[in-house]
Design an enzyme around this catalytic site. Sequence first.
Site, PDB file in Angstrom:
ATOM      1  CG  HIS A 186      -0.418   0.150   2.514  1.00 27.40           C
ATOM      2  ND1 HIS A 186       0.263  -0.865   3.147  1.00 27.40           N
ATOM      3  CD2 HIS A 186      -0.423   1.192   3.376  1.00 27.40           C
ATOM      4  CE1 HIS A 186       0.646  -0.446   4.332  1.00 27.40           C
ATOM      5  NE2 HIS A 186       0.254   0.794   4.503  1.00 27.40           N
ATOM      6  CB  CYS A 191     -31.039  -2.598 -10.433  1.00 27.09           C
ATOM      7  SG  CYS A 191     -31.376  -0.880 -10.847  1.00 27.09           S
TER       8      CYS A 191
END
Length: 172
Positions: free
Chosen positions: A72, A154
Amino acid sequence: MNRRILLGVTGSIAAYKAAELVRLFIKAGDDVRVVMTPAATEFVSPLTFQTLSRNPVYVEEFKRPMEWRPEHISLADSDLVVVAPATANTIAKLRYGLADNLLTSTILATRAPVAVAPAMNDGMWENEVTKENIAALERRGVKIIAPGYGDLACGTSGLGRMAEPVEIFNAL
């Protein structure tokens, strides 16, 4: 352009569009590293991004690092960080500085400019808490590449569809 770009891909059906964004950055001469959330790998394979970017793809936060610095931290050393698609969940984490996966830990550590391209259901996009999260990120200087109106996964139509890859590329 020769920029070092970190592309964060989160768990949205729009993750397939991120592959085209990688292609556009590479074509422009950029070096692209991809960090995927575990949920993103359910939509698109890391191999897709590895092939297009010609670089390893990062998913797990606590795997052995490929260099001496924690991943990171090494990934944070970029010229630009782009999260596309950015889910409502990741946007909320970024607002509050949560660092519970490799992508959010990297963004918390970076000093590079950050841009997000939201992708979500229109109800989620129009929710007051999402509006507050977006406004907070904008106040901190995060560039928001607004979603568009169109057919949503959706089965409805509305505002929340991730901007097209060429729009994101041009905005950056």
